[in-house]
Design an enzyme around this catalytic site. Structure first.
Site, PDB file in Angstrom:
ATOM      1  N   ASP A   1      75.748 108.348  77.943  1.00 36.72           N
ATOM      2  CA  ASP A   1      74.381 108.779  77.670  1.00 36.72           C
ATOM      3  C   ASP A   1      73.404 108.054  78.596  1.00 36.72           C
ATOM      4  O   ASP A   1      73.660 106.932  79.024  1.00 36.72           O
ATOM      5  CB  ASP A   1      74.081 108.389  76.217  1.00 36.72           C
ATOM      6  CG  ASP A   1      72.913 109.119  75.641  1.00 36.72           C
ATOM      7  OD1 ASP A   1      73.133 110.167  75.030  1.00 36.72           O
ATOM      8  OD2 ASP A   1      71.775 108.619  75.798  1.00 36.72           O
TER       9      ASP A   1
ATOM     10  N   LYS B   1      69.998 111.976  82.039  1.00 38.83           N
ATOM     11  CA  LYS B   1      68.956 112.550  82.886  1.00 38.83           C
ATOM     12  C   LYS B   1      68.631 111.705  84.112  1.00 38.83           C
ATOM     13  O   LYS B   1      67.692 111.995  84.824  1.00 38.83           O
ATOM     14  CB  LYS B   1      67.670 112.699  82.072  1.00 38.83           C
ATOM     15  CG  LYS B   1      67.817 113.650  80.909  1.00 38.83           C
ATOM     16  CD  LYS B   1      66.522 113.677  80.103  1.00 38.83           C
ATOM     17  CE  LYS B   1      66.750 114.313  78.752  1.00 38.83           C
ATOM     18  NZ  LYS B   1      65.568 114.243  77.901  1.00 38.83           N
TER      19      LYS B   1
ATOM     20  N   MET C   1      60.293 106.865  69.845  1.00 39.12           N
ATOM     21  CA  MET C   1      59.838 107.980  70.687  1.00 39.12           C
ATOM     22  C   MET C   1      58.378 108.359  70.412  1.00 39.12           C
ATOM     23  O   MET C   1      58.029 109.546  70.422  1.00 39.12           O
ATOM     24  CB  MET C   1      60.761 109.198  70.508  1.00 39.12           C
ATOM     25  CG  MET C   1      62.139 108.939  71.120  1.00 39.12           C
ATOM     26  SD  MET C   1      63.419 110.148  70.634  1.00 39.12           S
ATOM     27  CE  MET C   1      64.115 109.364  69.168  1.00 39.12           C
TER      28      MET C   1
END
Lengths: 250, 250
Positions: free
Chosen positions: B36, B57, B169
């Protein structure tokens, strides 16, 4: 020059493999270990150099008073020793780390904190569920049902958050807790109890909130245990159903 | 006979010493590691036998679609390989473990789950505070401010619980979060931000809820970070005050 210090060390739920590598290193370097009654006593095998002092309730003795534990930590650290204070689960979730940290600061003794696995996480792992499956909720609340400090938790307010609830120290009052939650949550809300989570003695029960108190009593479950409430926990049942579906399809 | 399986492995906040011993053993035995983007890439040094596949990402690429990650896990496990799926923090707190577990169950692939340290715990350790100091609260709520699934969290309901809030977040929407909480909580409520908790790049800010958004912006803090709100967190300030008192008393 005095290099004494205290490490507040989280022992996790019991399985020594659930200690962090950082915890194992701190234990290997410890001069003195103060062992909580909720930690696995086999942890002392990782601290071969240390003098071990048990400060728990095992053996029918009274609990060591908190003030005495704090004096012990300070006394040994003041002599330049590395004191490792072992606590079950994560030291920063319940378990009075706040008071111990405040006392050590007042005495100007350096403190390290080593995190660990709290039993609510170990319980979810054993059930094979996420605490926060995003189809069901946006978070999880860890709450103690122990009443000494703040009285009864506001179960309606907790239920209103929509988060999964992980309730610690609640088994002796499971009827009251269920009644409080059922004022807001439906009878069909998924619920579980995991006793001795993350140890060889682990016992699991998955049911609904409406049947939780009766089912837990019938199964003979008691402390120490975590009660989990919320539909994210219902995924534990989906395991078996999905398995049956596949069997029929095969 | 096919011994393939998947381990959902929690990599903790970044420091490899915060891995559990169980996690290190699973990595050492891994045939395939799916990594991840929130996990420390150095973790692959613990998996010398494994083929490593990055599914995050980094490098400006698009995120690997969730369905593709699930197919990868199933493909390798079906070949009899031990697949270790590495996730940052604890795999069971946010991070879509729920969907991955459901897909693996449907495919009848055995899954182990290895717990880890979530960044909210690492943040509290760095601040030197308990998440649940019993003079201040009876619990802690971990909540994601990410809006994709359930819309805006009900900040008033969360504040009404009286628990410490650990908000994940939330940095891109810190103004909205503070406004929501201030409808219930006083301006003077203790608050903190810890960016990159439990890593070498860690940054900390301790302030009040009334000043949180402005102070975080002024300090240049951004994602990834945990926002902590509640008076248990104010004990981080007491550290310095207590230290000053002692200095004067000496």
């Amino acid at each position: 020059m005095n290099n004494g210090k205290v490490t507040l060390l989280s022992a996790g739920p019991g399985d020594l493999d659930l200690l962090t590598i950082k915890a194992a290193k701190a234990l290997a370097a410890a001069d003195v270990v103060l062992l909580d009654d909720l930690a696995n006593p086999e942890i002392v095998s990782l601290a071969p150099r240390a003098r071990v002092i048990r400060v728990g309730k095992r053996g029918g003795c009274k609990s060591t008073p908190q003030a005495f534990i704090q004096r012990l930590m300070q006394r040994y650290a003041s002599k330049g020793l590395h004191v490792v204070r072992v606590k079950g689960g994560d030291a920063l979730l319940f378990g009075r780390a706040g008071e111990e940290l405040a006392a050590l600061r007042r005495a100007q003794i350096p403190v390290d904190i080593v995190n660990g696995i709290s039993s609510g996480f170990a319980a979810a792992a054993s059930l094979g569920v996420s605490l926060t499956h995003r189809e069901h909720c946006q978070g999880v609340t860890f709450i103690t049902a122990h009443m000494q400090d703040h009285g009864e938790p506001d179960w309606a307010a907790l239920a209103a958050t929509g988060t999964t609830l992980a309730i610690y120290m609640g088994m002796s009052r499971i009827d009251t807790i269920c009644a409080g939650l059922l004022s807001t949550l439906p009878l069909s809300t998924a619920a579980a109890v995991v006793q001795w989570a993350g140890t060889e003695r682990e016992q699991r029960l998955v049911t609904t909130l409406g049947r939780l108190a009766a089912d837990a009593t019938a199964a003979g479950l008691g402390s120490p245990a975590v009660i989990l409430v919320g539909n994210a926990i219902g995924e534990a049942n989906a395991r078996h159903e999905a398995h049956d579906d596949m069997a029929h399809a095969a």
